[in-house]
Design a protein around this motif. Sequence first.
Motif, PDB file in Angstrom:
ATOM      1  N   UNK A 132      30.093  -0.257 -14.401  1.00  0.00           N
ATOM      2  CA  UNK A 132      29.423   0.851 -13.715  1.00  0.00           C
ATOM      3  C   UNK A 132      28.743   1.813 -14.690  1.00  0.00           C
ATOM      4  N   UNK A 133      29.169   1.796 -15.955  1.00  0.00           N
ATOM      5  CA  UNK A 133      28.590   2.724 -16.933  1.00  0.00           C
ATOM      6  C   UNK A 133      27.291   2.189 -17.548  1.00  0.00           C
ATOM      7  N   UNK A 134      26.954   0.941 -17.265  1.00  0.00           N
ATOM      8  CA  UNK A 134      25.728   0.363 -17.830  1.00  0.00           C
ATOM      9  C   UNK A 134      24.518   0.914 -17.093  1.00  0.00           C
ATOM     10  N   UNK A 135      23.524   1.341 -17.866  1.00  0.00           N
ATOM     11  CA  UNK A 135      22.295   1.874 -17.276  1.00  0.00           C
ATOM     12  C   UNK A 135      21.104   1.519 -18.167  1.00  0.00           C
ATOM     13  N   UNK A 136      19.932   1.954 -17.769  1.00  0.00           N
ATOM     14  CA  UNK A 136      18.717   1.630 -18.526  1.00  0.00           C
ATOM     15  C   UNK A 136      18.774   2.168 -19.957  1.00  0.00           C
ATOM     16  N   UNK A 137      19.384   3.336 -20.138  1.00  0.00           N
ATOM     17  CA  UNK A 137      19.423   3.946 -21.466  1.00  0.00           C
ATOM     18  C   UNK A 137      20.327   3.196 -22.433  1.00  0.00           C
ATOM     19  N   UNK A 138      21.416   2.581 -21.944  1.00  0.00           N
ATOM     20  CA  UNK A 138      22.357   1.936 -22.860  1.00  0.00           C
ATOM     21  C   UNK A 138      22.324   0.404 -22.792  1.00  0.00           C
ATOM     22  N   UNK A 139      21.451  -0.154 -21.987  1.00  0.00           N
ATOM     23  CA  UNK A 139      21.443  -1.603 -21.765  1.00  0.00           C
ATOM     24  C   UNK A 139      21.192  -2.399 -23.044  1.00  0.00           C
ATOM     25  N   UNK A 140      20.483  -1.838 -23.990  1.00  0.00           N
ATOM     26  CA  UNK A 140      20.178  -2.555 -25.233  1.00  0.00           C
ATOM     27  C   UNK A 140      21.228  -2.321 -26.319  1.00  0.00           C
ATOM     28  N   UNK A 141      22.339  -1.674 -25.972  1.00  0.00           N
ATOM     29  CA  UNK A 141      23.410  -1.428 -26.927  1.00  0.00           C
ATOM     30  C   UNK A 141      24.021  -2.749 -27.374  1.00  0.00           C
ATOM     31  N   UNK A 142      24.276  -2.867 -28.663  1.00  0.00           N
ATOM     32  CA  UNK A 142      24.966  -4.041 -29.186  1.00  0.00           C
ATOM     33  C   UNK A 142      26.475  -3.839 -29.018  1.00  0.00           C
ATOM     34  N   UNK A 143      27.121  -4.830 -28.431  1.00  0.00           N
ATOM     35  CA  UNK A 143      28.560  -4.783 -28.167  1.00  0.00           C
ATOM     36  C   UNK A 143      29.262  -5.656 -29.199  1.00  0.00           C
ATOM     37  N   UNK A 144      30.305  -5.123 -29.827  1.00  0.00           N
ATOM     38  CA  UNK A 144      31.048  -5.892 -30.824  1.00  0.00           C
ATOM     39  C   UNK A 144      32.366  -6.393 -30.251  1.00  0.00           C
ATOM     40  N   UNK A 145      32.652  -7.646 -30.540  1.00  0.00           N
ATOM     41  CA  UNK A 145      33.960  -8.236 -30.235  1.00  0.00           C
ATOM     42  C   UNK A 145      34.406  -8.926 -31.518  1.00  0.00           C
ATOM     43  N   UNK A 146      35.461  -8.386 -32.114  1.00  0.00           N
ATOM     44  CA  UNK A 146      35.947  -8.845 -33.413  1.00  0.00           C
ATOM     45  C   UNK A 146      34.822  -8.860 -34.448  1.00  0.00           C
ATOM     46  N   UNK A 147      34.045  -7.785 -34.426  1.00  0.00           N
ATOM     47  CA  UNK A 147      32.976  -7.553 -35.391  1.00  0.00           C
ATOM     48  C   UNK A 147      31.772  -8.476 -35.206  1.00  0.00           C
ATOM     49  N   UNK A 148      31.731  -9.209 -34.104  1.00  0.00           N
ATOM     50  CA  UNK A 148      30.590 -10.077 -33.798  1.00  0.00           C
ATOM     51  C   UNK A 148      29.742  -9.395 -32.731  1.00  0.00           C
ATOM     52  N   UNK A 149      28.460  -9.192 -33.025  1.00  0.00           N
ATOM     53  CA  UNK A 149      27.577  -8.484 -32.109  1.00  0.00           C
ATOM     54  C   UNK A 149      27.153  -9.326 -30.922  1.00  0.00           C
TER      55      UNK A 149
END
Length: 141
Positions: free
Chosen positions: A58-75
């Motif tokens: 629910x927190x995803x929006x147009x402003x943050x959609x291009x954010x890189x998400x890390x899982x165990x330091x992998x983008x």
Amino acid sequence: MVKHLWGNMMSRWTDFLTTDGEKDFRKRDEEFESDLKTRAEIIAKWEEGWACLFEALDSINEENFDTSISIRNQGHSIPEAINRQMMHYAYHVGQMVYLGRMLRGDNWQSLSIPKGDSKVYNAEKFAQEKGKRHFTDEYLK
């Protein structure tokens, strides 16, 4: 299994836009211990994990959609992170369904087309007019 799924969800989706998905608070090895004793405890963990995921989505929006998400330091892109986790969750839910089927034996009610009912099911589907609709529509009425 529910506790592992819960731990994964809490780790991956808590502050997922700003912190790595493998949180310091996660104790993965402990997630496989059988310390959930009651149905209520199991359901509480199940609900808490899914609530954490849905709050994150629910927190995803147009402003943050291009954010890189890390899982165990992998983008990952947000869609990649979601897909990665949904496939992992499907794996564990499948394990739970299989265990349920084994435990229920002859009392199991299929979650899909029951064995022996494929021809009847397909006849009903092909009797309908061809058209675009979502496959879950009949279940969501």
